[in-house]
Design an enzyme around this catalytic site. Structure first.
Site, PDB file in Angstrom:
ATOM      1  N   ASP A  11       0.720  -1.410   0.068  1.00  0.00           N
ATOM      2  CA  ASP A  11       0.359  -0.119   0.223  1.00  0.00           C
ATOM      3  C   ASP A  11       0.825   1.011  -0.033  1.00  0.00           C
ATOM      4  O   ASP A  11       1.776   1.396   0.274  1.00  0.00           O
ATOM      5  CB  ASP A  11      -0.954  -0.313   0.822  1.00  0.00           C
ATOM      6  CG  ASP A  11      -0.809   0.084   2.637  1.00  0.00           C
ATOM      7  OD1 ASP A  11       1.072   0.194   2.144  1.00  0.00           O
ATOM      8  OD2 ASP A  11      -0.975   0.093   3.930  1.00  0.00           O
ATOM      9  N   CYS A  68       3.181  -3.098   3.942  1.00  0.00           N
ATOM     10  CA  CYS A  68       2.479  -1.493   4.663  1.00  0.00           C
ATOM     11  C   CYS A  68       2.553  -0.687   5.416  1.00  0.00           C
ATOM     12  O   CYS A  68       3.947  -0.957   5.722  1.00  0.00           O
ATOM     13  CB  CYS A  68       0.708  -2.282   5.184  1.00  0.00           C
ATOM     14  SG  CYS A  68       0.972  -2.964   6.058  1.00  0.00           S
ATOM     15  N   GLY A  69       2.536  -0.362   6.195  1.00  0.00           N
ATOM     16  CA  GLY A  69       2.868   0.671   6.732  1.00  0.00           C
ATOM     17  C   GLY A  69       3.998   0.066   7.715  1.00  0.00           C
ATOM     18  O   GLY A  69       4.685   0.383   8.632  1.00  0.00           O
ATOM     19  N   THR A  70       3.245  -0.418   8.503  1.00  0.00           N
ATOM     20  CA  THR A  70       3.782  -1.602   9.470  1.00  0.00           C
ATOM     21  C   THR A  70       3.862  -3.347   9.313  1.00  0.00           C
ATOM     22  O   THR A  70       4.783  -4.042   9.997  1.00  0.00           O
ATOM     23  CB  THR A  70       2.343  -1.679  10.798  1.00  0.00           C
ATOM     24  OG1 THR A  70       1.535  -2.451  10.840  1.00  0.00           O
ATOM     25  CG2 THR A  70       2.051  -0.276  11.692  1.00  0.00           C
ATOM     26  N   GLY A  71       3.002  -3.766   8.243  1.00  0.00           N
ATOM     27  CA  GLY A  71       3.436  -4.780   7.951  1.00  0.00           C
ATOM     28  C   GLY A  71       2.004  -5.672   8.670  1.00  0.00           C
ATOM     29  O   GLY A  71       2.493  -7.265   8.102  1.00  0.00           O
ATOM     30  N   GLY A  73      -1.256  -4.866   8.807  1.00  0.00           N
ATOM     31  CA  GLY A  73      -2.965  -4.979   8.047  1.00  0.00           C
ATOM     32  C   GLY A  73      -2.790  -6.160   6.685  1.00  0.00           C
ATOM     33  O   GLY A  73      -2.919  -6.886   6.251  1.00  0.00           O
ATOM     34  N   HIS A 101      10.946 -22.780  10.330  1.00  0.00           N
ATOM     35  CA  HIS A 101       9.231 -23.805  11.422  1.00  0.00           C
ATOM     36  C   HIS A 101       8.159 -23.447  10.067  1.00  0.00           C
ATOM     37  O   HIS A 101       7.656 -24.200  10.397  1.00  0.00           O
ATOM     38  CB  HIS A 101       9.595 -22.473  12.628  1.00  0.00           C
ATOM     39  CG  HIS A 101      10.816 -23.397  13.850  1.00  0.00           C
ATOM     40  ND1 HIS A 101      10.841 -22.831  14.777  1.00  0.00           N
ATOM     41  CD2 HIS A 101      12.302 -24.565  13.381  1.00  0.00           C
ATOM     42  CE1 HIS A 101      11.750 -23.596  15.143  1.00  0.00           C
ATOM     43  NE2 HIS A 101      12.518 -23.863  14.479  1.00  0.00           N
ATOM     44  N   ARG A 135       8.670 -32.380  12.417  1.00  0.00           N
ATOM     45  CA  ARG A 135       8.485 -32.300  13.204  1.00  0.00           C
ATOM     46  C   ARG A 135       6.872 -30.619  12.568  1.00  0.00           C
ATOM     47  O   ARG A 135       6.154 -30.547  12.816  1.00  0.00           O
ATOM     48  CB  ARG A 135       8.941 -31.986  14.795  1.00  0.00           C
ATOM     49  CG  ARG A 135       9.138 -30.497  14.769  1.00  0.00           C
ATOM     50  CD  ARG A 135      10.053 -30.603  15.840  1.00  0.00           C
ATOM     51  NE  ARG A 135      10.562 -29.873  17.003  1.00  0.00           N
ATOM     52  CZ  ARG A 135      11.994 -29.088  16.055  1.00  0.00           C
ATOM     53  NH1 ARG A 135      12.803 -29.974  15.585  1.00  0.00           N
ATOM     54  NH2 ARG A 135      12.311 -27.891  16.387  1.00  0.00           N
ATOM     55  N   HIS A 136       8.382 -29.915  11.955  1.00  0.00           N
ATOM     56  CA  HIS A 136       7.963 -28.810  11.738  1.00  0.00           C
ATOM     57  C   HIS A 136       6.260 -28.653  10.453  1.00  0.00           C
ATOM     58  O   HIS A 136       5.253 -28.227  10.504  1.00  0.00           O
ATOM     59  CB  HIS A 136       8.059 -27.563  10.450  1.00  0.00           C
ATOM     60  CG  HIS A 136       9.355 -27.694  12.174  1.00  0.00           C
ATOM     61  ND1 HIS A 136       9.266 -26.561  13.550  1.00  0.00           N
ATOM     62  CD2 HIS A 136      10.943 -27.994  12.608  1.00  0.00           C
ATOM     63  CE1 HIS A 136      10.285 -26.162  14.041  1.00  0.00           C
ATOM     64  NE2 HIS A 136      11.539 -27.578  13.657  1.00  0.00           N
TER      65      HIS A 136
HETATM   66  C1  RB5 Z   1      -1.999   3.080   6.625  1.00  0.00           C
HETATM   67  O1  RB5 Z   1      -1.926   4.446   6.912  1.00  0.00           O
HETATM   68  C2  RB5 Z   1      -1.639   1.625   7.851  1.00  0.00           C
HETATM   69  O2  RB5 Z   1      -3.280   1.846   7.839  1.00  0.00           O
HETATM   70  C3  RB5 Z   1      -1.439   0.370   6.345  1.00  0.00           C
HETATM   71  O3  RB5 Z   1      -0.079   0.324   5.777  1.00  0.00           O
HETATM   72  C4  RB5 Z   1      -0.926  -0.769   7.189  1.00  0.00           C
HETATM   73  O4  RB5 Z   1      -0.052  -0.530   8.720  1.00  0.00           O
HETATM   74  C5  RB5 Z   1      -1.708  -1.402   8.060  1.00  0.00           C
HETATM   75  O5  RB5 Z   1      -1.813  -2.173   8.805  1.00  0.00           O
END
Ligand code: RB5
Length: 147
Positions: A11, A68-71, A73, A101, A135-136
Site C-alpha cells: 500500500d 504496508c505501514g506496519t506489515g 494489516g 519452522h 516435526r514442523h
Molecule cells: C495505512 O495508513 C496503514 O494503516 C497501513 O499501511 C498498515 O500499517 C496497516 O496495517
C-alpha cells in the site's frame, strides 16, 4: 516458471520499501510480478494482500513479498487464504524462523517500522533458507486445516 516468480505488492505505507526490495529480486534474476500500488495515493492494504495471495494460490508466483505501514494489516489479509503462510518479520532471526519452522511463502514488512538494510537482509534470508521439515511439517500441515 512460477517458482522463480515473486509476487510483490504494497500500500502507500510500503511503497518506498517495495521499490527497494524489487531491486534485490531483480539483481538475483528473479521474475517480479508487481501487483501495485505504484504511487503514494492512499489505498486499502487488503486489496494488495489479497492480490499477492491469489497469485500464489493460482500458481502465477511461487512466493510473495508484501509491505504496508506496519506489515500487520497486509499480513492479516494474505493469511485469509489457506494456501498462504505470510510472516511479518522484523529481523534476521524472525526471517530465518519463518522459513525453517513455518515454511512461510510470503514475507511481510512494515515500511514505517523496518529500515531498508534490515529488510534487505530479511528478504535474502527468506529466499535462501529451506524449510526444516520433520516435526514442523505436521504443524504447518495443520495451519491449512483449522479445527
Ligand atoms: C495505512 O495508513 C496503514 O494503516 C497501513 O499501511 C498498515 O500499517 C496497516 O496495517
Amino acid at each position: 516458471m512460477t517458482d522463480k516468480t515473486i509476487a510483490i505488492a504494497c500500500d502507500h505505507g510500503g511503497l518506498e520499501l517495495k521499490n527497494i526490495l524489487k531491486e534485490l529480486l531483480a539483481a538475483r534474476g528473479l521474475q517480479i510480478l508487481d501487483l501495485g500500488t505504484d504511487d503514494n495515493q492512499s489505498v486499502d492494504y487488503p486489496d494488495y494482500g489479497y492480490a499477492v495471495a491469489a497469485a500464489i494460490r493460482d500458481g502465477r508466483a511461487g512466493r510473495g513479498v508484501l509491505c504496508c505501514g506496519t506489515g500487520i494489516g497486509i499480513s492479516i489479509a494474505a493469511n485469509r487464504y489457506p494456501e498462504i503462510r505470510a510472516a511479518l518479520v522484523h529481523d534476521a532471526f524472525t526471517a530465518r524462523m519463518s522459513r525453517e519452522h513455518n515454511d512461510a511463502n510470503v514475507i511481510c514488512f512494515g515500511g514505517r517500522t523496518t529500515g531498508p538494510g534490515v529488510a534487505l537482509d530479511c528478504l535474502e534470508i527468506f529466499l535462501d533458507t529451506p524449510f526444516g521439515g520433520d516435526r514442523h511439517s505436521r504443524r504447518v500441515g495443520k495451519l491449512s486445516n483449522p479445527a
